[in-house]
Scaffold this motif. Structure first.
Motif, PDB file in Angstrom:
ATOM      1  N   GLU A 219       0.838  -1.192   0.000  1.00 53.20           N
ATOM      2  CA  GLU A 219       0.000   0.000   0.000  1.00 53.20           C
ATOM      3  C   GLU A 219       0.872   1.241   0.000  1.00 53.20           C
ATOM      4  O   GLU A 219       2.026   1.210   0.403  1.00 53.20           O
ATOM      5  N   GLY A 220       0.291   2.319  -0.487  1.00 54.10           N
ATOM      6  CA  GLY A 220       1.013   3.575  -0.532  1.00 54.10           C
ATOM      7  C   GLY A 220       1.642   3.822  -1.883  1.00 54.10           C
ATOM      8  O   GLY A 220       1.507   3.035  -2.823  1.00 54.10           O
ATOM      9  N   PRO A 221       2.351   4.948  -2.023  1.00 59.01           N
ATOM     10  CA  PRO A 221       3.000   5.295  -3.289  1.00 59.01           C
ATOM     11  C   PRO A 221       4.028   4.246  -3.699  1.00 59.01           C
ATOM     12  O   PRO A 221       4.565   3.504  -2.861  1.00 59.01           O
ATOM     13  N   LYS A 222       4.320   4.209  -4.993  1.00 60.29           N
ATOM     14  CA  LYS A 222       5.261   3.219  -5.528  1.00 60.29           C
ATOM     15  C   LYS A 222       6.622   3.875  -5.774  1.00 60.29           C
ATOM     16  O   LYS A 222       6.731   4.864  -6.495  1.00 60.29           O
ATOM     17  N   LEU A 223       7.643   3.298  -5.154  1.00 61.90           N
ATOM     18  CA  LEU A 223       9.022   3.764  -5.287  1.00 61.90           C
ATOM     19  C   LEU A 223       9.879   2.623  -5.815  1.00 61.90           C
ATOM     20  O   LEU A 223       9.858   1.522  -5.264  1.00 61.90           O
ATOM     21  N   THR A 224      10.642   2.890  -6.867  1.00 62.87           N
ATOM     22  CA  THR A 224      11.582   1.895  -7.386  1.00 62.87           C
ATOM     23  C   THR A 224      12.994   2.450  -7.298  1.00 62.87           C
ATOM     24  O   THR A 224      13.277   3.541  -7.804  1.00 62.87           O
ATOM     25  N   LEU A 225      13.861   1.691  -6.648  1.00 63.38           N
ATOM     26  CA  LEU A 225      15.278   2.025  -6.526  1.00 63.38           C
ATOM     27  C   LEU A 225      16.072   1.126  -7.459  1.00 63.38           C
ATOM     28  O   LEU A 225      15.872  -0.097  -7.469  1.00 63.38           O
ATOM     29  N   VAL A 226      16.967   1.708  -8.225  1.00 56.90           N
ATOM     30  CA  VAL A 226      17.808   0.950  -9.151  1.00 56.90           C
ATOM     31  C   VAL A 226      19.264   1.229  -8.798  1.00 56.90           C
ATOM     32  O   VAL A 226      19.692   2.398  -8.783  1.00 56.90           O
ATOM     33  N   GLY A 227      20.026   0.169  -8.493  1.00 58.94           N
ATOM     34  CA  GLY A 227      21.404   0.350  -8.067  1.00 58.94           C
ATOM     35  C   GLY A 227      22.386  -0.392  -8.949  1.00 58.94           C
ATOM     36  O   GLY A 227      22.208  -1.582  -9.240  1.00 58.94           O
ATOM     37  N   LYS A 228      23.412   0.297  -9.378  1.00 53.50           N
ATOM     38  CA  LYS A 228      24.452  -0.319 -10.209  1.00 53.50           C
ATOM     39  C   LYS A 228      25.235  -1.335  -9.393  1.00 53.50           C
ATOM     40  O   LYS A 228      25.849  -0.991  -8.379  1.00 53.50           O
ATOM     41  N   GLY A 229      25.240  -2.583  -9.860  1.00 53.89           N
ATOM     42  CA  GLY A 229      25.904  -3.658  -9.139  1.00 53.89           C
ATOM     43  C   GLY A 229      27.067  -4.248  -9.908  1.00 53.89           C
ATOM     44  O   GLY A 229      27.135  -5.474 -10.085  1.00 53.89           O
ATOM     45  N   VAL A 230      27.982  -3.410 -10.393  1.00 57.38           N
ATOM     46  CA  VAL A 230      29.184  -3.924 -11.057  1.00 57.38           C
ATOM     47  C   VAL A 230      30.179  -4.313  -9.961  1.00 57.38           C
ATOM     48  O   VAL A 230      30.849  -3.458  -9.374  1.00 57.38           O
ATOM     49  N   CYS A 231      30.254  -5.610  -9.700  1.00 57.59           N
ATOM     50  CA  CYS A 231      30.996  -6.078  -8.525  1.00 57.59           C
ATOM     51  C   CYS A 231      32.503  -5.935  -8.681  1.00 57.59           C
ATOM     52  O   CYS A 231      33.222  -5.866  -7.687  1.00 57.59           O
ATOM     53  N   PHE A 232      32.969  -5.915  -9.909  1.00 61.77           N
ATOM     54  CA  PHE A 232      34.339  -5.493 -10.183  1.00 61.77           C
ATOM     55  C   PHE A 232      34.382  -5.035 -11.627  1.00 61.77           C
ATOM     56  O   PHE A 232      33.765  -5.630 -12.506  1.00 61.77           O
ATOM     57  N   ASP A 233      35.139  -3.955 -11.857  1.00 62.19           N
ATOM     58  CA  ASP A 233      35.196  -3.363 -13.195  1.00 62.19           C
ATOM     59  C   ASP A 233      36.639  -3.300 -13.664  1.00 62.19           C
ATOM     60  O   ASP A 233      37.404  -2.429 -13.248  1.00 62.19           O
ATOM     61  N   THR A 234      37.013  -4.239 -14.525  1.00 61.08           N
ATOM     62  CA  THR A 234      38.344  -4.181 -15.130  1.00 61.08           C
ATOM     63  C   THR A 234      38.411  -3.131 -16.222  1.00 61.08           C
ATOM     64  O   THR A 234      39.494  -2.757 -16.666  1.00 61.08           O
ATOM     65  N   GLY A 235      37.260  -2.663 -16.667  1.00 63.49           N
ATOM     66  CA  GLY A 235      37.184  -1.824 -17.855  1.00 63.49           C
ATOM     67  C   GLY A 235      36.855  -2.621 -19.098  1.00 63.49           C
ATOM     68  O   GLY A 235      36.609  -2.057 -20.160  1.00 63.49           O
ATOM     69  N   GLY A 236      36.865  -3.965 -18.974  1.00 63.46           N
ATOM     70  CA  GLY A 236      36.619  -4.797 -20.137  1.00 63.46           C
ATOM     71  C   GLY A 236      37.783  -4.717 -21.112  1.00 63.46           C
ATOM     72  O   GLY A 236      38.939  -4.497 -20.718  1.00 63.46           O
ATOM     73  N   LEU A 237      37.521  -4.859 -22.403  1.00 59.42           N
ATOM     74  CA  LEU A 237      38.594  -4.821 -23.402  1.00 59.42           C
ATOM     75  C   LEU A 237      39.274  -3.459 -23.453  1.00 59.42           C
ATOM     76  O   LEU A 237      40.453  -3.364 -23.807  1.00 59.42           O
ATOM     77  N   ASN A 238      38.586  -2.396 -23.080  1.00 59.97           N
ATOM     78  CA  ASN A 238      39.233  -1.097 -22.842  1.00 59.97           C
ATOM     79  C   ASN A 238      39.762  -1.105 -21.408  1.00 59.97           C
ATOM     80  O   ASN A 238      39.292  -0.388 -20.522  1.00 59.97           O
ATOM     81  N   LEU A 239      40.777  -1.919 -21.196  1.00 56.96           N
ATOM     82  CA  LEU A 239      41.240  -2.259 -19.846  1.00 56.96           C
ATOM     83  C   LEU A 239      41.723  -1.024 -19.088  1.00 56.96           C
ATOM     84  O   LEU A 239      42.466  -0.200 -19.626  1.00 56.96           O
ATOM     85  N   LYS A 240      41.296  -0.927 -17.836  1.00 59.02           N
ATOM     86  CA  LYS A 240      41.763   0.160 -16.982  1.00 59.02           C
ATOM     87  C   LYS A 240      43.242  -0.039 -16.646  1.00 59.02           C
ATOM     88  O   LYS A 240      43.706  -1.178 -16.505  1.00 59.02           O
ATOM     89  N   PRO A 241      43.996   1.047 -16.455  1.00 61.15           N
ATOM     90  CA  PRO A 241      45.337   0.890 -15.858  1.00 61.15           C
ATOM     91  C   PRO A 241      45.204   0.480 -14.399  1.00 61.15           C
ATOM     92  O   PRO A 241      44.157   0.674 -13.766  1.00 61.15           O
ATOM     93  N   GLY A 242      46.261  -0.089 -13.875  1.00 59.74           N
ATOM     94  CA  GLY A 242      46.218  -0.578 -12.503  1.00 59.74           C
ATOM     95  C   GLY A 242      45.829   0.473 -11.492  1.00 59.74           C
ATOM     96  O   GLY A 242      45.098   0.210 -10.536  1.00 59.74           O
ATOM     97  N   SER A 243      46.295   1.704 -11.719  1.00 59.80           N
ATOM     98  CA  SER A 243      45.984   2.774 -10.765  1.00 59.80           C
ATOM     99  C   SER A 243      44.496   3.083 -10.726  1.00 59.80           C
ATOM    100  O   SER A 243      43.991   3.590  -9.717  1.00 59.80           O
ATOM    101  N   SER A 244      43.785   2.811 -11.815  1.00 56.76           N
ATOM    102  CA  SER A 244      42.347   3.077 -11.857  1.00 56.76           C
ATOM    103  C   SER A 244      41.522   1.867 -11.443  1.00 56.76           C
ATOM    104  O   SER A 244      40.311   2.002 -11.228  1.00 56.76           O
ATOM    105  N   MET A 245      42.162   0.714 -11.348  1.00 55.65           N
ATOM    106  CA  MET A 245      41.436  -0.506 -11.010  1.00 55.65           C
ATOM    107  C   MET A 245      41.439  -0.785  -9.508  1.00 55.65           C
ATOM    108  O   MET A 245      40.685  -1.624  -9.018  1.00 55.65           O
ATOM    109  N   GLY A 246      42.277  -0.057  -8.785  1.00 56.73           N
ATOM    110  CA  GLY A 246      42.505  -0.390  -7.390  1.00 56.73           C
ATOM    111  C   GLY A 246      41.284  -0.318  -6.496  1.00 56.73           C
ATOM    112  O   GLY A 246      41.204  -1.046  -5.509  1.00 56.73           O
ATOM    113  N   LEU A 247      40.320   0.548  -6.808  1.00 52.15           N
ATOM    114  CA  LEU A 247      39.132   0.694  -5.967  1.00 52.15           C
ATOM    115  C   LEU A 247      37.884   0.107  -6.613  1.00 52.15           C
ATOM    116  O   LEU A 247      36.769   0.403  -6.168  1.00 52.15           O
TER     117      LEU A 247
END
Length: 461
Positions: A219-247
Motif C-alpha cells: 500500500e502507498g505510493p510506488k518507489l523503485t530504486l535501481v542500483g548499479k551492481g558492477v561487482c568489479f570493473d576491469t574496464g573490459g577490453l578497454n582495460l583500466k590501468p592498474g591505478s584506476s582498477m585499485g578501488l
C-alpha cells in the motif's frame, strides 16, 4: 538492532557538551577540583576534545566533549562523534549542551563511529557507548545506522567475496529479514527475459550476470530504486590501468546504497510500495567480452554503440531502468558509482544528483541539510542530447571529447525512463578517502539518509 545503544543505567557517566563560547561560563560554575583538572588537561571546548573528570575518590565523575564554534562545526559533520572516539570504555549519557534539534544526528554519528569492518581481522571496538538521548526516535536512528553499516560492509568486501552471487545473497538475506519478495534472473535467462545489455556486460565473467528484483509493501505510493551492481570493473577490453582498477570493488556502491536505503525504509515501516532492482555483473576480459564498436539492442529497443567498454554501468542500468519504467511507479531513483567526471566536478564528499522535478529537488536539498548528508544538483542539460547520438545507432555509451561526462551519462539513463512522472539519478562515489568523524576510510553511503527523510514530502504530495 537496539544493542547499538547502551542500556540506560545509573552507572552511565554524565557527558557535557561544551562549546568554546560557553566554556568560561561553564567552568566558572564548577568546583575547584574540576577547574584544576580541566585546566591541567588543556580542555577548552574545541571541537573533538574529550576529557573524563575524576571525582574526589578518583573514580570518573563526569565527561566533557568539545563542541567547538559555529565556524568549526560548519567545516565538519557528526561533531559529537569526534569526541566519542576518544572517550575511554564505558557508557555515557548526554547531560547538557546538546541542542535538541541536533540530538538525533549526533546520536547517529556516535553509532556510525562505532562501525568496524572486521570480516578479515579482529578490529578493536569503540570503547564508549551512548545511552540514547531523550526525545529521539531510537528505533529510527538505529534503523538508519544499521542500513548504513550494511552499505559499508557490502562495499568494503572485496570482489573475491562479493561477486554477483554474493550480492544476490545479500539481497536475499535482506528480503528474508523483512518478508519481502525476490526474483533473480541469471545467466542466459537474461536473454530469454529481454535484458540483453546486462547479459552483454556480464557474460565474460566466470560468475554469471543477473538481475535482482526485490519487492516489499502493498500500500502507498510506488518507489523503485535501481542500483548499479558492477561487482568489479576491469574496464573490459578497454582495460583500466592498474591505478584506476585499485578501488573497483566499490563499483557496486550504487547497489550497496539502495540495499542500505531499502533496509532503512523497511525497518522504519514506511508506508510505500518498494521495488529494488540491481543488475549485478562483473565487467571482465575474455574471448566473449563485448567489444568497442559493437552495437547492442537494449530492453527498451534503443540501440547503443559501444565506444568504450569501460562505460558499462550505464548499459546495465539502462535495462534495469527500462524494466522499472514499465511498472510506471510514482518515483524512480537510480544510484551508481558512474563517472569520474562527477568526482572532478564535486569531489568525493558530495553526492551529485539529476532531477527535473521541483518538489523532489526542494525536499531533498532541505533533508540533506538537516540530515548532514550533502548533495548537489547537476542539470539534465537537454542541449547536450546530441552528444550521446552517434549517428550509427540511437545512443553512444561514451561520447568523445571528454566534456560534461556526468551530464551525458545522466542523459543516457534518462532515455530509458519515459513512463514515470519523476526520475532522479545519483552519481555517487561510495568511498570515504580519509578517516573522518563517524566515517571511517572505506565504503560509505551517500544521499540515502537525505532520501529517506525527503520521501514522505515527495511521495505524499
Amino acid at each position: 538492532m537496539s544493542d547499538l545503544f547502551a542500556t540506560p543505567s545509573d552507572a552511565a557517566l554524565p557527558l557535557h557538551l561544551v562549546a568554546e563560547a560557553d566554556f568560561d561560563g561553564w567552568i566558572a560554575d564548577q568546583p575547584d577540583s574540576v577547574k584544576t583538572w580541566v585546566g591541567a588537561n588543556g580542555f577548552t571546548g574545541a571541537l573533538g576534545q574529550a576529557l573524563v573528570v575524576p571525582g574526589p575518590g578518583g573514580a570518573p565523575e563526569l565527561a566533557l566533549a568539545g563542541y567547538g564554534t559555529a565556524a568549526t562545526r560548519a567545516r565538519a559533520r557528526f561533531h559529537l562523534a569526534a569526541a566519542a572516539a576518544k572517550l575511554p570504555k564505558g557508557d555515557y549519557r548526554i547531560a547538557s549542551g546538546l541542542p535538541t534539534e541536533d540530538a538525533a544526528v549526533e546520536a547517529l554519528g556516535w553509532l556510525l563511529a562505532s562501525y568496524r569492518f572486521d570480516r578479515y581481522h579482529d578490529a578493536t571496538p569503540m570503547a564508549a557507548r551512548l545511552v540514547a538521548p531523550e526525545d529521539i526516535d531510537t528505533d529510527r536512528v538505529t534503523a538508519i545506522a544499521t542500513g548504513e553499516m550494511l552499505t559499508r560492509d557490502l562495499i568494503n568486501t572485496p570482489a573475491s567475496d562479493m561477486g554477483p552471487p554474493e550480492l544476490e545473497q545479500a539481497a536475499r538475506d535482506l528480503a528474508g529479514r523483512f518478508d519481502a519478495s525476490i526474483d533473480v534472473v541469471v545467466g542466459d535467462d537474461l536473454l530469454e527475459r529481454n535484458f540483453p545489455m546486462i547479459h552483454a556486460v556480464g557474460r565474460a565473467a566466470d560468475r554469471a550476470p543477473r538481475l535482482i528484483d526485490m519487492t516489499w509493501g502493498d500500500e502507498g505510493p510506488k518507489l523503485t530504486l535501481v542500483g548499479k551492481g558492477v561487482c568489479f570493473d576491469t574496464g573490459g577490453l578497454n582495460l583500466k590501468p592498474g591505478s584506476s582498477m585499485g578501488l573497483m570493488k566499490k563499483d557496486m556502491g550504487g547497489a550497496a546504497a539502495v540495499l542500505g536505503l531499502a533496509h532503512m525504509i523497511m525497518a522504519t515501516g514506511a508506508r510505500l510500495q518498494l521495488r529494488v532492482l540491481i543488475p549485478a555483473v562483473e565487467n571482465a576480459v575474455s574471448s566473449n567480452a563485448f567489444r568497442p564498436q559493437d552495437i547492442l539492442t537494449s530492453r527498451k529497443g534503443l540501440t547503443v554503440e559501444i565506444n568504450n567498454t569501460d562505460a558499462e554501468g550505464r548499459l546495465v542500468l539502462a535495462d534495469a531502468l527500462a524494466l522499472a519504467d514499465e511498472g510506471a511507479p510514482d518515483l524512480i531513483v537510480s544510484m551508481a558509482t558512474l563517472t569520474g567526471a562527477a568526482r572532478v566536478a564535486v569531489g568525493p564528499d558530495l553526492a551529485p544528483f539529476f532531477c527535473d522535478d521541483g518538489l523532489f529537488v526542494t525536499a531533498l536539498e532541505h533533508a540533506a541539510a538537516t540530515e548532514h548528508d550533502p548533495v548537489w544538483r547537476l542539470p539534465f542539460h537537454t542541449p547536450y542530447e546530441a552528444m550521446i547520438e552517434p549517428g550509427i545507432a540511437d545512443l553512444d555509451n561514451a561520447p568523445k571529447g571528454g566534456f560534461a561526462g556526468a551530464i551525458t551519462a545522466a542523459l543516457f539513463l534518462r532515455r530509458f525512463v519515459t513512463e514515470t512522472p519523476r526520475y532522479a539519478h545519483f552519481d555517487i562515489y561510495g568511498w570515504q578517502p580519509l578517516d573522518a568523524p563517524a566515517r571511517a576510510k572505506g565504503g560509505v553511503g551517500q544521499a540515502t539518509r537525505a532520501l529517506l527523510a525527503a520521501l514522505p514530502d515527495i511521495l505524499d504530495a
